[in-house]
Design a protein around this motif. Structure first.
Motif, mmCIF file in Angstrom:
data_model
loop_
_atom_site.group_PDB
_atom_site.id
_atom_site.type_symbol
_atom_site.label_atom_id
_atom_site.label_comp_id
_atom_site.label_asym_id
_atom_site.label_seq_id
_atom_site.Cartn_x
_atom_site.Cartn_y
_atom_site.Cartn_z
ATOM 1 N N ALA A 173 -0.754 -1.626 4.731
ATOM 2 C CA ALA A 173 -1.243 -0.232 4.677
ATOM 3 C C ALA A 173 -1.539 0.120 3.476
ATOM 4 O O ALA A 173 -1.977 0.731 2.935
ATOM 5 C CB ALA A 173 -0.029 1.487 5.005
ATOM 6 N N ASP A 174 -2.813 -0.960 3.236
ATOM 7 C CA ASP A 174 -3.850 -1.096 1.874
ATOM 8 C C ASP A 174 -5.035 -0.792 1.949
ATOM 9 O O ASP A 174 -6.462 -1.529 1.515
ATOM 10 C CB ASP A 174 -3.065 -1.788 1.682
ATOM 11 N N SER A 175 -5.748 0.321 3.291
ATOM 12 C CA SER A 175 -7.305 0.156 3.344
ATOM 13 C C SER A 175 -7.405 -0.568 4.615
ATOM 14 O O SER A 175 -7.280 -1.287 5.188
ATOM 15 C CB SER A 175 -7.375 0.240 1.794
ATOM 16 N N ARG A 176 -9.048 0.089 5.287
ATOM 17 C CA ARG A 176 -9.446 -0.484 6.537
ATOM 18 C C ARG A 176 -10.210 -2.037 5.164
ATOM 19 O O ARG A 176 -10.208 -2.680 6.372
ATOM 20 C CB ARG A 176 -10.334 0.325 6.747
ATOM 21 N N VAL A 222 4.958 -2.273 -2.766
ATOM 22 C CA VAL A 222 4.087 -2.530 -3.762
ATOM 23 C C VAL A 222 2.650 -2.024 -3.527
ATOM 24 O O VAL A 222 1.355 -1.573 -2.784
ATOM 25 C CB VAL A 222 3.740 -4.322 -2.650
ATOM 26 N N GLU A 223 1.950 -1.338 -4.922
ATOM 27 C CA GLU A 223 0.585 -0.594 -4.727
ATOM 28 C C GLU A 223 0.143 -1.192 -6.473
ATOM 29 O O GLU A 223 0.268 -1.181 -7.095
ATOM 30 C CB GLU A 223 1.141 0.695 -4.617
ATOM 31 N N GLY A 281 0.663 -1.578 0.404
ATOM 32 C CA GLY A 281 -0.599 0.130 -0.024
ATOM 33 C C GLY A 281 1.204 0.658 -0.308
ATOM 34 O O GLY A 281 1.668 1.203 0.773
ATOM 35 N N ALA A 282 0.460 1.921 -1.084
ATOM 36 C CA ALA A 282 1.328 3.347 -1.155
ATOM 37 C C ALA A 282 0.887 4.372 -1.110
ATOM 38 O O ALA A 282 0.646 5.437 -1.867
ATOM 39 C CB ALA A 282 2.453 3.184 -2.486
ATOM 40 N N LEU A 289 9.626 1.158 -5.396
ATOM 41 C CA LEU A 289 8.345 0.725 -5.165
ATOM 42 C C LEU A 289 7.666 0.357 -6.648
ATOM 43 O O LEU A 289 8.008 0.960 -7.558
ATOM 44 C CB LEU A 289 8.200 2.791 -5.904
ATOM 45 N N LEU A 290 7.377 -0.743 -6.561
ATOM 46 C CA LEU A 290 6.233 -1.127 -7.415
ATOM 47 C C LEU A 290 5.134 -1.116 -7.852
ATOM 48 O O LEU A 290 3.972 -1.804 -6.108
ATOM 49 C CB LEU A 290 6.526 -2.746 -6.567
#
Length: 398
Positions: free
Chosen positions: A165-168, A31-32, A9-10, A131-132
């Motif tokens: 870190a990829d959202s709730r 990774v995003e 999560g970016a 950053l991917l």
């Protein structure tokens, strides 16, 4: 590709964590699933973030604050809470906090852009962040000595620590088998910017109407016309919100004027409109074997208390400091004992307000006669209790 930390999560929280850890001799991979253009040049999404004084200090520390146009940083000088059609309000002024303002309002997309630019500068200097972009995670595994992330492309990324870190609605957290308590409020919020005749005096409004919830977030004047400008938030059942969002701009403006009982005078739509579902999330655990969740993946707040991103930054600081301490001591940064210290500290900092927010939304969106009476009594009592008002001011400043 061997990494010390893989951050999934970016968004602004993931970027801030990578920025905090950059320059410490750690190899970080992000990774995003969004493309690089969406990460580097995010578009306006309607969300205005109410930042506490502590969050602003952290943004300065991470190198974000000075990258944001000062005109785009609106001071929040007071907060008002209204109940039903009553013109009276519980008011919390900045003087109760000991600061010249309670906090600041900044658009989410500008925070994201500043976070990306700060990380890019640090990564260019230290060559320690990869950053991917445009990549999606399909699997996560955790062993005794290493964890790994598998991408849909088939590539596997081993690491000492995986951070979600990829959202709730974090799929990474779910892949780790961590359940979360979710509360779907069955409503959605419509957010946009509007100009209006009456001045807002840099006061935020939270208006618990009967059958609706309105919020007003005071922005700086519209740059070209110098008109008073605010972010407007309307919360209603999903179907009603979608119908209102589809109105033509002039019809929409007249509709919002009526919902605000013309207290702001004539209003005009000044931005695109955006609709978001209201779902609060609190995982049963923040950490697992070589795994930690931060930001909304750890605490997904209802926006009524405006602490979502503030808790995200707090989690970045707490987790980041535990990792830094372990690194400097020559300790395993992914050890469960390191991560549990983060979990205990972050849970203590977030759980009380998360529960209080649930209570507030349950009481102040209940339109039965006893609930209306109870909330009116509570607001009147709160307005007379200086310690309570000071406590709210302290919470708003962080």
């Amino acid at each position: 590709m061997q990494a010390d930390i893989v951050i999934v999560g970016a968004g602004p929280v993931g970027l801030c964590l990578a920025r905090l850890l950059s320059g410490l001799g750690l190899n970080i991979v992000m990774v995003e699933q969004q493309c690089l253009a969406d990460i580097s040049e995010p578009q306006f999404d309607g969300r205005e973030i109410a930042l506490t004084q502590k969050s602003v200090r952290l943004m300065r520390k991470f190198g974000l604050w000075d990258r944001i146009d000062p005109h785009a940083r609106a001071p929040l000088c007071s907060a008002k809470v209204f109940n039903g059609p009553s013109p009276g309000a519980l008011e919390i002024g900045h003087e109760l906090s000991g600061h010249t303002e309670l906090g600041w309002l900044v658009s989410n997309h500008l925070i994201r852009k500043a976070a990306y630019e700060a990380l890019r500068q640090s990564a260019a200097e230290h060559a320690d962040v990869t950053l991917l972009a445009g990549q999606k995670v399909s699997g996560v595994k955790a062993g005794e000595d290493l964890a790994s992330v598998t991408l849909e492309s088939g590539e596997t990324l081993p690491a000492k620590l995986i951070v979600a870190a990829d959202s709730r609605f974090s799929s990474t957290r779910k892949m780790m088998g961590i359940a979360a308590n979710m509360h779907d409020f069955g409503k959605a919020m419509l957010v946009c910017r509007m100009t209006h005749e009456a001045p807002h005096e840099h006061a935020a409004w939270e208006w618990f109407g009967y059958g609706q919830t309105l919020a007003l977030l005071p922005m700086n004047a519209e740059r070209s016309t110098n008109a008073h400008q605010s972010s407007v938030v309307l919360t209603l059942p999903v179907g009603q919100v979608n119908e209102i969002a589809a109105l033509q701009p002039d019809e929409f403006a007249r509709h919002i004027e009526q919902r605000f009982m013309h207290r702001l005078g004539a209003m005009k739509l000044a931005s695109t409109r955006h609709v978001y579902p209201l779902v609060a999330v609190y995982p049963q655990r923040f950490v697992g074997k070589r795994f930690a969740a931060v930001g909304d993946a750890a605490v997904g707040m209802h926006p009524v208390t405006a602490h979502g991103f503030n808790f995200g930054l707090l989690g970045v600081e707490t987790l980041g400091n535990r990792i830094i301490e372990a690194k400097k001591s020559g300790f395993d940064i992914g050890a469960l004992s390191v991560l549990q210290r983060y979990e205990i500290q972050h849970r203590r900092a977030t759980r009380p307000l998360y529960l209080a927010t649930r209570f507030i939304t349950d009481v102040y969106t209940n339109n039965t006669a006893p609930a209306k009476l109870a909330r009116d009594i509570m607001l009147r009592a709160a307005s007379r209790l200086m310690p309570f008002r000071k406590a709210i001011a302290a919470s708003l400043t962080g």
